[in-house]
Design a protein around this motif. Sequence first.
Motif, PDB file in Angstrom:
ATOM      1  N   LYS A 570      32.875  41.643  45.247  1.00 37.83           N
ATOM      2  CA  LYS A 570      32.630  41.027  43.931  1.00 37.83           C
ATOM      3  C   LYS A 570      33.858  40.338  43.362  1.00 37.83           C
ATOM      4  N   PHE A 571      34.413  39.521  44.207  1.00 37.46           N
ATOM      5  CA  PHE A 571      35.630  38.833  43.805  1.00 37.46           C
ATOM      6  C   PHE A 571      35.321  37.759  42.759  1.00 37.46           C
ATOM      7  N   ASN A 575      37.504  36.719  39.328  1.00 39.39           N
ATOM      8  CA  ASN A 575      37.833  35.356  38.873  1.00 39.39           C
ATOM      9  C   ASN A 575      37.235  35.087  37.505  1.00 39.39           C
ATOM     10  N   ARG A 683      28.788  48.152  49.591  1.00 38.17           N
ATOM     11  CA  ARG A 683      30.184  47.642  49.571  1.00 38.17           C
ATOM     12  C   ARG A 683      31.203  48.779  49.668  1.00 38.17           C
TER      13      ARG A 683
HETATM   14  N1  LIG Z   1      41.044  32.965  42.571  1.00 42.69           N
HETATM   15  C1  LIG Z   1      40.542  32.488  43.684  1.00 42.69           C
HETATM   16  N2  LIG Z   1      39.253  32.589  43.903  1.00 42.69           N
HETATM   17  C2  LIG Z   1      38.710  32.099  45.030  1.00 42.69           C
HETATM   18  C3  LIG Z   1      39.500  31.482  46.012  1.00 42.69           C
HETATM   19  N3  LIG Z   1      38.684  31.119  47.027  1.00 42.69           N
HETATM   20  C4  LIG Z   1      37.462  31.508  46.759  1.00 42.69           C
HETATM   21  N4  LIG Z   1      37.427  32.100  45.488  1.00 42.69           N
HETATM   22  C5  LIG Z   1      36.322  32.669  44.833  1.00 42.69           C
HETATM   23  O1  LIG Z   1      35.817  33.814  45.429  1.00 42.69           O
HETATM   24  C6  LIG Z   1      34.473  33.994  45.025  1.00 42.69           C
HETATM   25  C7  LIG Z   1      33.610  34.418  46.104  1.00 42.69           C
HETATM   26  O2  LIG Z   1      32.391  34.914  45.553  1.00 42.69           O
HETATM   27  P1  LIG Z   1      31.155  35.211  46.352  1.00 42.69           P
HETATM   28  O3  LIG Z   1      31.184  34.536  47.677  1.00 42.69           O
HETATM   29  O4  LIG Z   1      30.011  34.886  45.536  1.00 42.69           O
HETATM   30  O5  LIG Z   1      31.076  36.787  46.567  1.00 42.69           O
HETATM   31  P2  LIG Z   1      31.554  37.927  45.729  1.00 42.69           P
HETATM   32  O6  LIG Z   1      31.605  37.657  44.334  1.00 42.69           O
HETATM   33  O7  LIG Z   1      32.916  38.391  46.271  1.00 42.69           O
HETATM   34  O8  LIG Z   1      30.498  39.032  46.029  1.00 42.69           O
HETATM   35  P3  LIG Z   1      30.320  39.752  47.352  1.00 42.69           P
HETATM   36  O9  LIG Z   1      31.047  39.080  48.424  1.00 42.69           O
HETATM   37  O10 LIG Z   1      28.896  39.691  47.623  1.00 42.69           O
HETATM   38  O11 LIG Z   1      30.850  41.094  47.115  1.00 42.69           O
HETATM   39  C8  LIG Z   1      34.076  32.647  44.430  1.00 42.69           C
HETATM   40  O12 LIG Z   1      33.936  32.784  42.989  1.00 42.69           O
HETATM   41  C9  LIG Z   1      35.228  31.709  44.756  1.00 42.69           C
HETATM   42  O13 LIG Z   1      35.394  30.728  43.710  1.00 42.69           O
HETATM   43  C10 LIG Z   1      40.864  31.364  45.763  1.00 42.69           C
HETATM   44  O14 LIG Z   1      41.611  30.843  46.522  1.00 42.69           O
HETATM   45  N5  LIG Z   1      41.326  31.860  44.600  1.00 42.69           N
END
Ligand SMILES: Nc1nc2c(ncn2[C@@H]2O[C@H](COP(=O)(O)OP(=O)(O)OP(=O)(O)O)[C@@H](O)[C@H]2O)c(=O)[nH]1
Length: 690
Positions: A570-571, A575, A683
């Motif tokens: 849930k990154f 963000n 997760r």
């Molecule tokens: N801060 C930051 N965010 C990033 C970067 N690259 C990708 N992201 C973010 O990482 C997030 C990935 O979200 P998702 O693929 O939806 O998955 P998630 O929220 O981690 O949920 P799950 O993977 O299902 O646990 C997105 O909001 C991208 O914008 C980066 O270099 N920096």
Amino acid sequence: MQHMATFFNEDNSYVSEQSRHKPGNIVLYLDQSARVIDYQVDPDLPLWLPKQLPCPISQFLALPSHTLLDALSQQTHQLIDLNLRHRDAGRLACRGWLEFNGLDIRLNLLDQTDLRKQLAAQETRLRWLTQSHEVLERLLYVQLDQLELESERLLAEICRCFQLPAAAIFMQDHLTQKLQTLHCVARELPTPEWFDPKEFLRISGQKAGVRQSDVCFWVEQKHPTLPSLYMVMSWPSTQEWQQTLQERGTALMNLWLAALQQRLHERALQESERAARLMRDQLELNWCEFYPERHLFSVTACSDDPLSQIENPKSISLDAWWQWIVPSQREGLALHWQESLLMQAPLKTTLSLMIGGQQVEYAFTLNWLQSPQGIRGIGCLRNIQQEIQVHQEAEQVGKRMSSLLETTPALIYVQSYEQGALSLSYCNAGSDHLLGWSEEAFCQQGLLALLHPEDRDLYAQRNQQLFQNGQASSQLRLRDAEGEWHHLLDEARLVRDPLGVPVEVVAIALDVTDLQQAQASARHYHELSIRDPLTGVNNPRFLQQQLQVELARAQRSGEVFSLCLLDLDKFKSVNDTYGHLIGDEVLVGFARIILESLRIQDLAFRYGGEEFVLLLPNTELQDACLVAERLRETLEETAVSSSLPDLRVTVSIGVSEFRMQDTALTLMERADQALYAAKESGRNQVKFSA
Ligand SMILES: Nc1nc2c(ncn2[C@@H]2O[C@H](COP(=O)(O)OP(=O)(O)OP(=O)(O)O)[C@@H](O)[C@H]2O)c(=O)[nH]1
């Protein structure tokens, strides 16, 4: 009158009646009053004979004989020596047998005058021989080693003086006991290799009229080191021999001695000449003598020198000598020569001589000597042809070396080793080319003063290695004249003297500053090309490369490896809640935790966004899961954002293990499936693809 039938031979044996009238026989018939009543005498004998018979026996005798009178009065048979009267007042020496037979008395005599003379002569001769033996023995002992030199002349002289048919000197071999002829002088006599004394006499007797009965004279010499030496001389017996010996013997011996002494002297001269030649040859020197008054120049050359080719170098005129000198040198040398002769000062110069069409160089010295024969120059001609060649070659090599030293782009320097310390003693123009220091300035300051402080340990190691192995390579930084640092690649060799004592260090140094910089930037670009700029772990492109490498290796060796796919949970909400910057901080923090937890051979990659990959070589699935689990736990408990210390994030991880038929894609797919399963299962957990 009855004549008895027994007579004597000259050896006193009885002879038959028929032979009683043989030459030299005398038979006297006596009565009881010792009167000769009859006689029979060899008519050739010069015996006094009475005109009337009978006559007393005493008239027949040249000397009275008591033996005869005693024998007659006692009537005893016996052998008697008598001297009968010679016709011409001399006497005949006779030996005979006195015989009594009833009233008859008979005296059988034989004239032995010649035989007696011979015996007397032999006795005298033997006496002389004994004396001569002693003289000769002494002489031979003293001069034995010289005997051979003079023996032929001696023997010839002996033959001449004593009118001998032959004389010879022999040596006896101790082993074979044979006599070897040293020298034999005899008129027309062959010289046998091995000498048989009897045979010698036989031959010499035949050829030169010597009889077996002639005196044979032996001198046997027992020398402590040489084989026995014999001298044999034979000569015919003559009346004059003794006188001749006495008159000429001493003179002969003196002559021989004088000859030997002369010979000794000559031999000593020869020896000293030989020694001088040997010395000349060893020193490779040619000697010369110059007699100004006689206008003579002589050279005695050592065997190997071209000067020895000159014919009869002992007696050349000064003009001839002058012709050997190359024309261009003659005038100058003549001046020097005259000056030196006038002042009687030594002359020292170099000379070029033309010998056999070739020019040969000599160092020439001449010193002047006053001698009873006048002034004389004694000099030495030392061949310096080779020296000059070596010198010229060395000069050429030197020139070549110095031009190399001046033009080379390297710094070449020498450090002298004295009292345990190295100090700069030479450097080439490289000090200027490379560092801007003049050669003097560079040597004056020394290496240590210009060395980068951080490289002092390296320099100490270089020196230690030098003294241990004789050579060392190192990279040192030196300060140039403008204060800039230069990286120098230094190759040094230790030079030892013939006894093995270190003398100096010779080193060549190349400026590799540019190379260093180029290498640094190449390293930098390489880093850029494989690194993720945000997190510092490797990028996806490098992941693809390394996956291929690992797959090939595993397929070749059968060694398994594992792959972990990590995705932060849930990154998006991080963000969204804290902003992108915090999101970045989390990514950097997570990467740090990954790097800290991995082994040296493991590799981490940022695969995209918040996804990471771990490549674990030589790791089975089970171990890979343990690694992943530990990482998961660490992240759960560790602050990943410095701005938000309480912020915690979790990660889901999918693990796959290499299979033989795998490609990068299939391996990644299985890890992705496992990751999906982990996400699906809630997760913050590790799943693997079975
Ligand atoms: N801060 C930051 N965010 C990033 C970067 N690259 C990708 N992201 C973010 O990482 C997030 C990935 O979200 P998702 O693929 O939806 O998955 P998630 O929220 O981690 O949920 P799950 O993977 O299902 O646990 C997105 O909001 C991208 O914008 C980066 O270099 N920096």
